[in-house]
Motif scaffolding. Sequence first.
Motif, PDB file in Angstrom:
ATOM      1  N   ILE A 246      23.305 -25.168   0.609  1.00 27.09           N
ATOM      2  CA  ILE A 246      24.297 -24.248   1.051  1.00 27.09           C
ATOM      3  C   ILE A 246      24.566 -24.347   2.811  1.00 27.09           C
ATOM      4  CG2 ILE A 246      24.781 -21.875   1.741  1.00 27.09           C
ATOM      5  CD1 ILE A 246      23.425 -21.037  -1.049  1.00 27.09           C
ATOM      6  N   ASP A 247      23.451 -24.538   3.341  1.00 31.24           N
ATOM      7  CA  ASP A 247      23.507 -24.848   4.825  1.00 31.24           C
ATOM      8  C   ASP A 247      24.141 -26.313   5.110  1.00 31.24           C
ATOM      9  OD1 ASP A 247      21.950 -22.686   5.287  1.00 31.24           O
ATOM     10  OD2 ASP A 247      20.356 -23.460   5.424  1.00 31.24           O
ATOM     11  N   ALA A 248      23.762 -26.900   4.259  1.00 29.71           N
ATOM     12  CA  ALA A 248      24.669 -28.407   4.620  1.00 29.71           C
ATOM     13  C   ALA A 248      26.211 -28.459   4.573  1.00 29.71           C
ATOM     14  CB  ALA A 248      24.030 -29.654   4.072  1.00 29.71           C
ATOM     15  N   SER A 249      26.374 -27.420   3.323  1.00 31.89           N
ATOM     16  CA  SER A 249      27.969 -27.320   3.118  1.00 31.89           C
ATOM     17  C   SER A 249      28.608 -26.799   4.025  1.00 31.89           C
ATOM     18  CB  SER A 249      27.964 -26.609   1.679  1.00 31.89           C
ATOM     19  OG  SER A 249      27.642 -25.428   1.731  1.00 31.89           O
ATOM     20  N   LEU A 250      27.847 -25.822   4.597  1.00 29.29           N
ATOM     21  CA  LEU A 250      28.706 -24.899   5.811  1.00 29.29           C
ATOM     22  C   LEU A 250      29.037 -25.880   6.951  1.00 29.29           C
ATOM     23  CD1 LEU A 250      26.412 -21.723   5.444  1.00 29.29           C
ATOM     24  CD2 LEU A 250      28.896 -21.953   5.071  1.00 29.29           C
ATOM     25  N   VAL A 251      28.097 -26.763   7.107  1.00 27.02           N
ATOM     26  CA  VAL A 251      28.412 -27.875   8.442  1.00 27.02           C
ATOM     27  C   VAL A 251      29.532 -28.547   7.856  1.00 27.02           C
ATOM     28  CG1 VAL A 251      27.605 -29.672   9.410  1.00 27.02           C
ATOM     29  CG2 VAL A 251      26.085 -27.710   8.939  1.00 27.02           C
ATOM     30  N   ALA A 252      29.598 -29.061   6.565  1.00 23.38           N
ATOM     31  CA  ALA A 252      30.873 -29.981   5.997  1.00 23.38           C
ATOM     32  C   ALA A 252      32.102 -29.250   5.963  1.00 23.38           C
ATOM     33  CB  ALA A 252      30.432 -30.497   4.666  1.00 23.38           C
ATOM     34  N   MET A 253      31.980 -28.042   5.769  1.00 22.55           N
ATOM     35  CA  MET A 253      33.090 -27.016   5.473  1.00 22.55           C
ATOM     36  C   MET A 253      33.917 -26.949   6.756  1.00 22.55           C
ATOM     37  SD  MET A 253      31.612 -24.284   2.885  1.00 22.55           S
ATOM     38  CE  MET A 253      32.876 -23.013   3.337  1.00 22.55           C
ATOM     39  N   SER A 254      33.012 -26.756   7.886  1.00 20.76           N
ATOM     40  CA  SER A 254      33.438 -26.650   9.304  1.00 20.76           C
ATOM     41  C   SER A 254      34.184 -27.802   9.863  1.00 20.76           C
ATOM     42  CB  SER A 254      32.145 -26.307  10.491  1.00 20.76           C
ATOM     43  OG  SER A 254      32.675 -26.195  11.586  1.00 20.76           O
ATOM     44  N   ALA A 255      33.755 -29.086   9.280  1.00 24.96           N
ATOM     45  CA  ALA A 255      34.392 -30.274   9.567  1.00 24.96           C
ATOM     46  C   ALA A 255      35.429 -30.450   8.912  1.00 24.96           C
ATOM     47  CB  ALA A 255      33.333 -31.346   9.390  1.00 24.96           C
ATOM     48  N   ALA A 256      35.619 -30.169   7.665  1.00 26.71           N
ATOM     49  CA  ALA A 256      36.962 -29.843   6.766  1.00 26.71           C
ATOM     50  C   ALA A 256      38.075 -28.957   7.374  1.00 26.71           C
ATOM     51  CB  ALA A 256      36.430 -29.530   5.429  1.00 26.71           C
ATOM     52  N   PHE A 257      37.478 -27.900   8.108  1.00 27.82           N
ATOM     53  CA  PHE A 257      38.592 -27.162   8.473  1.00 27.82           C
ATOM     54  C   PHE A 257      39.550 -27.867   9.518  1.00 27.82           C
ATOM     55  CE2 PHE A 257      35.751 -23.307   6.898  1.00 27.82           C
ATOM     56  CZ  PHE A 257      36.910 -23.166   5.904  1.00 27.82           C
ATOM     57  N   ASP A 258      38.728 -28.742  10.264  1.00 28.28           N
ATOM     58  CA  ASP A 258      39.339 -29.372  11.456  1.00 28.28           C
ATOM     59  C   ASP A 258      40.212 -30.706  10.891  1.00 28.28           C
ATOM     60  OD1 ASP A 258      38.776 -27.438  13.262  1.00 28.28           O
ATOM     61  OD2 ASP A 258      36.631 -28.583  13.648  1.00 28.28           O
ATOM     62  N   SER A 259      39.934 -31.120   9.723  1.00 21.46           N
ATOM     63  CA  SER A 259      40.547 -32.186   9.127  1.00 21.46           C
ATOM     64  C   SER A 259      42.103 -31.956   9.052  1.00 21.46           C
ATOM     65  CB  SER A 259      39.827 -32.629   7.778  1.00 21.46           C
ATOM     66  OG  SER A 259      40.507 -33.631   7.087  1.00 21.46           O
ATOM     67  N   PRO A 260      42.826 -32.987   9.173  1.00 21.22           N
ATOM     68  CA  PRO A 260      44.183 -33.055   9.032  1.00 21.22           C
ATOM     69  C   PRO A 260      44.712 -33.212   7.509  1.00 21.22           C
ATOM     70  CG  PRO A 260      43.566 -35.327   9.289  1.00 21.22           C
ATOM     71  CD  PRO A 260      42.569 -34.411   9.746  1.00 21.22           C
ATOM     72  N   ASP A 261      43.433 -33.361   6.665  1.00 19.96           N
ATOM     73  CA  ASP A 261      43.903 -33.125   4.974  1.00 19.96           C
ATOM     74  C   ASP A 261      43.983 -31.906   4.804  1.00 19.96           C
ATOM     75  OD1 ASP A 261      43.908 -36.075   4.938  1.00 19.96           O
ATOM     76  OD2 ASP A 261      41.860 -36.257   3.865  1.00 19.96           O
ATOM     77  N   LEU A 262      43.278 -30.746   5.268  1.00 22.12           N
ATOM     78  CA  LEU A 262      43.430 -29.645   4.761  1.00 22.12           C
ATOM     79  C   LEU A 262      44.963 -29.018   5.141  1.00 22.12           C
ATOM     80  CD1 LEU A 262      42.603 -26.794   3.761  1.00 22.12           C
ATOM     81  CD2 LEU A 262      41.537 -26.269   5.873  1.00 22.12           C
ATOM     82  N   ALA A 263      45.306 -29.154   6.260  1.00 21.69           N
ATOM     83  CA  ALA A 263      46.651 -29.089   7.003  1.00 21.69           C
ATOM     84  C   ALA A 263      47.768 -29.548   5.744  1.00 21.69           C
ATOM     85  CB  ALA A 263      46.930 -29.281   8.300  1.00 21.69           C
ATOM     86  N   GLU A 264      47.450 -30.871   5.645  1.00 23.83           N
ATOM     87  CA  GLU A 264      48.459 -31.612   4.873  1.00 23.83           C
ATOM     88  C   GLU A 264      48.569 -30.866   3.426  1.00 23.83           C
ATOM     89  OE1 GLU A 264      50.948 -34.140   2.575  1.00 23.83           O
ATOM     90  OE2 GLU A 264      51.138 -33.506   4.692  1.00 23.83           O
ATOM     91  N   ALA A 265      47.464 -30.601   2.802  1.00 21.37           N
ATOM     92  CA  ALA A 265      47.395 -30.124   1.502  1.00 21.37           C
ATOM     93  C   ALA A 265      48.124 -28.581   1.630  1.00 21.37           C
ATOM     94  CB  ALA A 265      45.972 -29.932   1.137  1.00 21.37           C
ATOM     95  N   LEU A 266      47.983 -27.842   2.424  1.00 24.79           N
ATOM     96  CA  LEU A 266      48.473 -26.463   2.592  1.00 24.79           C
ATOM     97  C   LEU A 266      50.144 -26.683   2.929  1.00 24.79           C
ATOM     98  CD1 LEU A 266      45.908 -24.397   4.889  1.00 24.79           C
ATOM     99  CD2 LEU A 266      46.250 -24.397   2.467  1.00 24.79           C
ATOM    100  N   ALA A 267      50.482 -27.672   3.589  1.00 28.02           N
ATOM    101  CA  ALA A 267      51.803 -27.884   3.710  1.00 28.02           C
ATOM    102  C   ALA A 267      52.427 -28.460   2.293  1.00 28.02           C
ATOM    103  CB  ALA A 267      52.041 -28.912   4.861  1.00 28.02           C
TER     104      ALA A 267
END
Length: 284
Positions: A246-267
């Motif tokens: 869980i702790d490791a996933s929280l770190v990875a999630m934080s990086a994912a929020f800054d990724s252009p892929d999340l913005a692209e997926a939402l768009a």
Amino acid sequence: MLPVCLGDVVAFNSNDSGGIADSDVPTLLVEYADSIAEVCLNRPDRLNALTPDMGPSYARLLADLDADPAVRGILVTGAGRGFCSGADLTALGGSVEELRSYVTGQSLQTLPAIALSLGTPVATAINGPCAGIGFVLAVSADARFVHPEATLSTTFARLGLVAEYGIAWLLPQLIGRSAATDLLLTGRTINGLQAEELGLATCAADPVSAAREWLVGIAENSSPASIATMKRQLLAADHQTLEQSIDASLVAMSAAFDSPDLAEALAARAQKRGPKFAGYPAQN
């Protein structure tokens, strides 16, 4: 079977450089289509048994494909009527010392782990006999597709050997300790239907097409960066507690929020279109 067509297929020899082959009989073929690289073990007269040089060449090839952002999936299969019958013992002259050198002097030790450690998804299409290190290569992919009549066997116990190449760790992860113990200790041969019953692979009349369809689906719908991260998470989770995961996933999630892929997926969802994700490993 892969068509040999200039421009579509790149041929590799198993040599020290791992470069493009001049030989008329390359041991590895690569075909590129729909962002998928299809790797074919190409020694059909020997059921694609691995020579001492093939292992390192195969490892280098997969690493090179993983480093190419245009490659969104890797499919591995065998030419002719087999996937891979294991190490080519005839190339070793039947000598124990030559076999020892073959195993310890080459980079074969890393082969089973390479597909799991790549950021790019890997699927194997088991089209025929699959044994020994060929069995390990086949099952160490992210997904496995098998012809109902294909045969699979660990074979190690019947050669007076042991559970090699990390298969004692890998196989129980896939089918449980009891079933893995049975296959390893008996060295018995199972067919594709039995492999599916064990949860080892998915049966398909055309395993290459099934593997390609699985990979294309990922390439069209999933973020390459997300896939690479999740593959790392899956490997790490085997050595973590739930809290550590869980702790490791929280770190990875934080990086994912800054990724252009999340913005692209939402768009893409808002615009009701398919996503156009950045490639792996370009943004990593």
